[in-house]
Design a protein around this motif. Structure first.
Motif, short mmCIF file in Angstrom:
data_model
loop_
_atom_site.label_atom_id
_atom_site.label_comp_id
_atom_site.label_asym_id
_atom_site.label_seq_id
_atom_site.Cartn_x
_atom_site.Cartn_y
_atom_site.Cartn_z
N THR A 172 0.85 -1.19 0.00
CA THR A 172 0.00 0.00 0.00
C THR A 172 0.88 1.24 0.00
O THR A 172 2.04 1.21 0.42
N GLY A 173 0.32 2.34 -0.48
CA GLY A 173 1.12 3.57 -0.59
C GLY A 173 2.28 3.39 -1.54
O GLY A 173 3.38 3.89 -1.30
N SER A 189 2.73 4.46 -4.64
CA SER A 189 2.88 5.41 -5.75
C SER A 189 4.11 6.30 -5.63
O SER A 189 4.52 6.93 -6.61
N GLY A 194 7.11 3.24 -0.45
CA GLY A 194 6.31 2.21 -1.11
C GLY A 194 6.78 1.93 -2.52
O GLY A 194 6.88 0.77 -2.93
N GLY A 250 -2.66 2.39 -4.24
CA GLY A 250 -2.53 3.81 -3.93
C GLY A 250 -3.69 4.59 -4.50
O GLY A 250 -4.59 4.02 -5.13
N ARG A 251 -3.67 5.89 -4.28
CA ARG A 251 -4.75 6.75 -4.77
C ARG A 251 -4.43 7.40 -6.10
O ARG A 251 -5.34 7.69 -6.89
N GLU A 311 -8.88 4.05 -2.03
CA GLU A 311 -8.94 5.04 -0.95
C GLU A 311 -9.13 4.23 0.33
O GLU A 311 -10.20 3.67 0.57
N LEU A 312 -8.09 4.13 1.13
CA LEU A 312 -8.10 3.21 2.26
C LEU A 312 -9.09 3.56 3.35
O LEU A 312 -9.40 2.72 4.21
N ASN A 319 2.12 -2.92 4.74
CA ASN A 319 1.23 -1.81 5.06
C ASN A 319 2.05 -0.54 5.20
O ASN A 319 2.52 -0.20 6.29
N ASN A 320 2.22 0.14 4.07
CA ASN A 320 3.08 1.32 4.03
C ASN A 320 2.29 2.63 3.99
O ASN A 320 2.79 3.66 4.44
N ALA A 321 1.07 2.61 3.48
CA ALA A 321 0.31 3.85 3.32
C ALA A 321 0.06 4.53 4.66
O ALA A 321 -0.19 3.87 5.68
N ASN A 343 -4.25 5.67 9.08
CA ASN A 343 -3.03 5.01 9.53
C ASN A 343 -3.26 3.74 10.34
O ASN A 343 -2.33 2.94 10.48
#
Length: 254
Positions: free
Chosen positions: A11-12, A14, A18, A36-37, A63-64, A89-91, A113
């Motif tokens: 995740t995250g 982009s 990540g 990602g978004r 969108e988490l 889980n990076n976002a 988060n």
């Protein structure tokens, strides 16, 4: 540390840590799921991953904060690959605020988060148990200490919660052969602080101060953190679970 035929969700993915992690896993033949978004940025990372070993990543725009989007990450991954080996889980977001600012900053940061991480782990667990896979959560040194030069109470609170999720889930899933660890970066050269509301000029000034004051005299790069994520996700870390790994150029010593 070959990840041939291993499916890795990031995740995250982009930008920043990540994206660096995605490129590293792709270079070791992993089937990477980029979440990602920013769809355009994800595509750019996907193209770079593709050039590495010729394995096309799966791109999932999400969108988490939306439960349906979180569910869709797992659904698409299983529909395409049929398995999950690693969940990164990076976002996360940096939300500024003090105790005087009311509850809104807290709700906002916990909604990105913490809650989606909890939910995504819950959804991924049955598949990780089948593969004896593992989870790497990207937390922060902010879990241990206030960030003095920024008013980051909500963010610090969210990262402390994330570390406890790491420990608790590691204890629960250990007998199933699933490892869970956390990587806690200090100051790292990523778009993070701009996303938290700083201008580029403010970011540059902050970086100059950090590089002068950190014990090792430098900040971490995204690739430094990605290396640690990659190691913990690999079989070389097969005896490590429930651990919190700080990578901060000595920041926590101050």
């Amino acid at each position: 540390m070959d990840f041939n035929n291993k499916v890795v969700i990031i995740t995250g993915a982009s930008s920043g840590i990540g994206a660096a992690a995605a490129l590293l896993f792709a270079s070791q033949s992993a089937k990477v799921v980029l979440v990602g978004r920013n769809e355009a940025a994800l595509k750019d990372v996907a193209d770079k991953c593709m050039k590495s070993k010729g394995i096309k990543p799966l791109v999932v725009k999400a969108e988490l904060s939306k439960d349906d989007d979180v569910k869709n990450i797992i659904t698409q991954t299983i529909n395409v690959y049929g398995r999950i080996d690693v969940l990164v889980n990076n976002a996360g977001v940096g939300v500024q605020g003090s105790i005087r600012d009311g509850i809104e900053p807290y709700d906002r940061v916990m909604g990105i988060n913490v809650r989606p991480v909890y939910y995504l782990i819950s959804l991924a667990t049955p598949y990780l148990v089948k593969t004896k896979g593992n989870i790497v959560n990207v937390s922060s040194v902010a879990a241990f200490k206030p960030i003095k030069d920024m008013n980051f109470l909500p963010y610090c609170t969210s990262k402390a919660a994330l570390d406890q999720i790491t420990r608790c889930v590691a204890a629960e899933l250990a007998r199933d052969g699933v490892r869970v660890n956390s990587v806690n970066p200090g100051a790292t050269k990523t778009p993070f602080v701009q996303a938290a509301g700083l201008t580029k000029e403010q970011m540059d000034d902050l970086y100059k101060v950090r590089e002068k004051t950190l014990p090792l005299g430098k900040m971490a790069e995204s690739e430094d953190v990605a290396d640690l994520i990659f190691y913990l996700a690999s079989d070389r870390a097969r005896s490590i679970t429930g651990s919190i790994f700080v990578i901060d150029n000595g920041e926590i010593l101050q």
